[in-house]
Write a protein that holds these residues in place. Structure first.
Motif, PDB file in Angstrom:
ATOM      1  N   ASN A 184       0.851  -1.177   0.000  1.00 55.47           N
ATOM      2  CA  ASN A 184       0.000   0.000   0.000  1.00 55.47           C
ATOM      3  C   ASN A 184       0.894   1.237   0.000  1.00 55.47           C
ATOM      4  O   ASN A 184       1.474   1.599   1.017  1.00 55.47           O
ATOM      5  CB  ASN A 184      -0.908  -0.010   1.232  1.00 55.47           C
ATOM      6  N   LEU A 185       0.973   1.898  -1.127  1.00 56.58           N
ATOM      7  CA  LEU A 185       1.826   3.076  -1.260  1.00 56.58           C
ATOM      8  C   LEU A 185       1.237   4.312  -0.589  1.00 56.58           C
ATOM      9  O   LEU A 185       1.915   5.334  -0.482  1.00 56.58           O
ATOM     10  CB  LEU A 185       2.087   3.374  -2.736  1.00 56.58           C
ATOM     11  N   THR A 213      14.719   2.293  -3.709  1.00 55.18           N
ATOM     12  CA  THR A 213      14.247   3.624  -3.331  1.00 55.18           C
ATOM     13  C   THR A 213      12.721   3.647  -3.407  1.00 55.18           C
ATOM     14  O   THR A 213      12.093   2.764  -4.012  1.00 55.18           O
ATOM     15  CB  THR A 213      14.800   4.702  -4.288  1.00 55.18           C
ATOM     16  N   ALA A 214      12.130   4.675  -2.815  1.00 58.19           N
ATOM     17  CA  ALA A 214      10.682   4.829  -2.871  1.00 58.19           C
ATOM     18  C   ALA A 214      10.205   4.970  -4.315  1.00 58.19           C
ATOM     19  O   ALA A 214       9.162   4.425  -4.691  1.00 58.19           O
ATOM     20  CB  ALA A 214      10.247   6.030  -2.040  1.00 58.19           C
ATOM     21  N   GLU A 215      10.965   5.678  -5.127  1.00 59.28           N
ATOM     22  CA  GLU A 215      10.591   5.854  -6.539  1.00 59.28           C
ATOM     23  C   GLU A 215      10.628   4.520  -7.286  1.00 59.28           C
ATOM     24  O   GLU A 215       9.739   4.230  -8.086  1.00 59.28           O
ATOM     25  CB  GLU A 215      11.517   6.875  -7.210  1.00 59.28           C
ATOM     26  N   GLN A 216      11.655   3.715  -7.044  1.00 58.71           N
ATOM     27  CA  GLN A 216      11.724   2.397  -7.684  1.00 58.71           C
ATOM     28  C   GLN A 216      10.547   1.522  -7.257  1.00 58.71           C
ATOM     29  O   GLN A 216       9.978   0.799  -8.081  1.00 58.71           O
ATOM     30  CB  GLN A 216      13.037   1.697  -7.329  1.00 58.71           C
ATOM     31  N   LEU A 217      10.188   1.598  -5.987  1.00 55.86           N
ATOM     32  CA  LEU A 217       9.052   0.831  -5.487  1.00 55.86           C
ATOM     33  C   LEU A 217       7.766   1.287  -6.165  1.00 55.86           C
ATOM     34  O   LEU A 217       6.986   0.462  -6.640  1.00 55.86           O
ATOM     35  CB  LEU A 217       8.943   0.990  -3.966  1.00 55.86           C
ATOM     36  N   VAL A 239       5.315  -1.009  -8.517  1.00 57.75           N
ATOM     37  CA  VAL A 239       3.902  -1.222  -8.186  1.00 57.75           C
ATOM     38  C   VAL A 239       3.019  -0.731  -9.334  1.00 57.75           C
ATOM     39  O   VAL A 239       2.039  -1.384  -9.686  1.00 57.75           O
ATOM     40  CB  VAL A 239       3.537  -0.537  -6.850  1.00 57.75           C
ATOM     41  N   GLN A 240       3.387   0.381  -9.925  1.00 54.43           N
ATOM     42  CA  GLN A 240       2.603   0.892 -11.054  1.00 54.43           C
ATOM     43  C   GLN A 240       2.657  -0.085 -12.233  1.00 54.43           C
ATOM     44  O   GLN A 240       1.676  -0.286 -12.930  1.00 54.43           O
ATOM     45  CB  GLN A 240       3.126   2.262 -11.485  1.00 54.43           C
ATOM     46  N   ALA A 241       3.798  -0.718 -12.442  1.00 58.54           N
ATOM     47  CA  ALA A 241       3.970  -1.618 -13.580  1.00 58.54           C
ATOM     48  C   ALA A 241       3.258  -2.960 -13.388  1.00 58.54           C
ATOM     49  O   ALA A 241       2.687  -3.498 -14.340  1.00 58.54           O
ATOM     50  CB  ALA A 241       5.457  -1.855 -13.837  1.00 58.54           C
ATOM     51  N   VAL A 242       3.317  -3.511 -12.160  1.00 56.63           N
ATOM     52  CA  VAL A 242       2.807  -4.883 -11.965  1.00 56.63           C
ATOM     53  C   VAL A 242       1.675  -4.987 -10.957  1.00 56.63           C
ATOM     54  O   VAL A 242       1.131  -6.069 -10.752  1.00 56.63           O
ATOM     55  CB  VAL A 242       3.942  -5.849 -11.556  1.00 56.63           C
ATOM     56  N   GLY A 243       1.325  -3.884 -10.299  1.00 54.26           N
ATOM     57  CA  GLY A 243       0.265  -3.924  -9.302  1.00 54.26           C
ATOM     58  C   GLY A 243       0.825  -4.077  -7.898  1.00 54.26           C
ATOM     59  O   GLY A 243       2.035  -4.176  -7.704  1.00 54.26           O
ATOM     60  N   PRO A 244      -0.049  -4.127  -6.893  1.00 52.05           N
ATOM     61  CA  PRO A 244       0.383  -4.110  -5.496  1.00 52.05           C
ATOM     62  C   PRO A 244       0.815  -5.458  -4.924  1.00 52.05           C
ATOM     63  O   PRO A 244       1.159  -5.542  -3.751  1.00 52.05           O
ATOM     64  CB  PRO A 244      -0.851  -3.582  -4.763  1.00 52.05           C
ATOM     65  N   ALA A 255       3.013  -8.130  -3.589  1.00 52.37           N
ATOM     66  CA  ALA A 255       4.405  -8.128  -3.136  1.00 52.37           C
ATOM     67  C   ALA A 255       5.247  -9.101  -3.953  1.00 52.37           C
ATOM     68  O   ALA A 255       6.387  -8.801  -4.305  1.00 52.37           O
ATOM     69  CB  ALA A 255       4.478  -8.461  -1.651  1.00 52.37           C
ATOM     70  N   GLU A 256       4.691 -10.251  -4.276  1.00 52.65           N
ATOM     71  CA  GLU A 256       5.431 -11.254  -5.050  1.00 52.65           C
ATOM     72  C   GLU A 256       5.744 -10.733  -6.455  1.00 52.65           C
ATOM     73  O   GLU A 256       6.854 -10.896  -6.957  1.00 52.65           O
ATOM     74  CB  GLU A 256       4.637 -12.554  -5.128  1.00 52.65           C
ATOM     75  N   ALA A 257       4.774 -10.091  -7.099  1.00 57.53           N
ATOM     76  CA  ALA A 257       4.989  -9.541  -8.442  1.00 57.53           C
ATOM     77  C   ALA A 257       6.033  -8.427  -8.408  1.00 57.53           C
ATOM     78  O   ALA A 257       6.882  -8.334  -9.299  1.00 57.53           O
ATOM     79  CB  ALA A 257       3.678  -9.029  -9.019  1.00 57.53           C
ATOM     80  N   VAL A 258       5.986  -7.602  -7.377  1.00 57.44           N
ATOM     81  CA  VAL A 258       6.962  -6.519  -7.244  1.00 57.44           C
ATOM     82  C   VAL A 258       8.350  -7.105  -7.018  1.00 57.44           C
ATOM     83  O   VAL A 258       9.332  -6.647  -7.609  1.00 57.44           O
ATOM     84  CB  VAL A 258       6.567  -5.547  -6.108  1.00 57.44           C
ATOM     85  N   ARG A 259       8.460  -8.136  -6.201  1.00 63.05           N
ATOM     86  CA  ARG A 259       9.759  -8.796  -5.987  1.00 63.05           C
ATOM     87  C   ARG A 259      10.316  -9.330  -7.305  1.00 63.05           C
ATOM     88  O   ARG A 259      11.496  -9.165  -7.602  1.00 63.05           O
ATOM     89  CB  ARG A 259       9.621  -9.944  -4.980  1.00 63.05           C
ATOM     90  N   ARG A 260       9.461  -9.982  -8.076  1.00 61.26           N
ATOM     91  CA  ARG A 260       9.924 -10.515  -9.370  1.00 61.26           C
ATOM     92  C   ARG A 260      10.373  -9.376 -10.288  1.00 61.26           C
ATOM     93  O   ARG A 260      11.403  -9.471 -10.953  1.00 61.26           O
ATOM     94  CB  ARG A 260       8.808 -11.319 -10.037  1.00 61.26           C
ATOM     95  N   ARG A 261       9.607  -8.309 -10.323  1.00 60.12           N
ATOM     96  CA  ARG A 261       9.932  -7.161 -11.178  1.00 60.12           C
ATOM     97  C   ARG A 261      11.278  -6.541 -10.805  1.00 60.12           C
ATOM     98  O   ARG A 261      12.065  -6.168 -11.673  1.00 60.12           O
ATOM     99  CB  ARG A 261       8.810  -6.121 -11.057  1.00 60.12           C
ATOM    100  N   LEU A 262      11.524  -6.468  -9.488  1.00 62.30           N
ATOM    101  CA  LEU A 262      12.754  -5.841  -9.006  1.00 62.30           C
ATOM    102  C   LEU A 262      13.928  -6.826  -8.949  1.00 62.30           C
ATOM    103  O   LEU A 262      15.046  -6.421  -8.675  1.00 62.30           O
ATOM    104  CB  LEU A 262      12.535  -5.225  -7.627  1.00 62.30           C
TER     105      LEU A 262
END
Length: 58
Positions: free
Chosen positions: A17-18, A34-38, A42-47, A49-56
């Motif tokens: 939750n941003l 960084t907050a911007e990278q996060l 989240v904007q690219a893959v949604g909220p 956590a697993e998708a964000v981890r994969r993206r990053l």
């Protein structure tokens, strides 16, 4: 996590939750970004956590 602090219970640790500063602090530290990278992830893959981890790549 609920926005209403009176409603406690099982937090949703699978979502980022941003809108909550403490969640942004937690996730940036946990993922080492960084907050911007996060926000971009989240904007690219949604909220999710697993998708964000994969993206990053974490």
């Amino acid at each position: 996590m609920t926005d209403d602090k009176r409603h406690t219970g099982m937090p949703d640790r699978d979502r980022i939750n941003l809108e909550e500063d403490y969640e942004v602090r937690y996730w940036t530290q946990a993922l080492g970004v960084t907050a911007e990278q996060l926000r971009e992830a989240v904007q690219a893959v949604g909220p999710s956590a697993e998708a964000v981890r994969r993206r990053l790549g974490s």
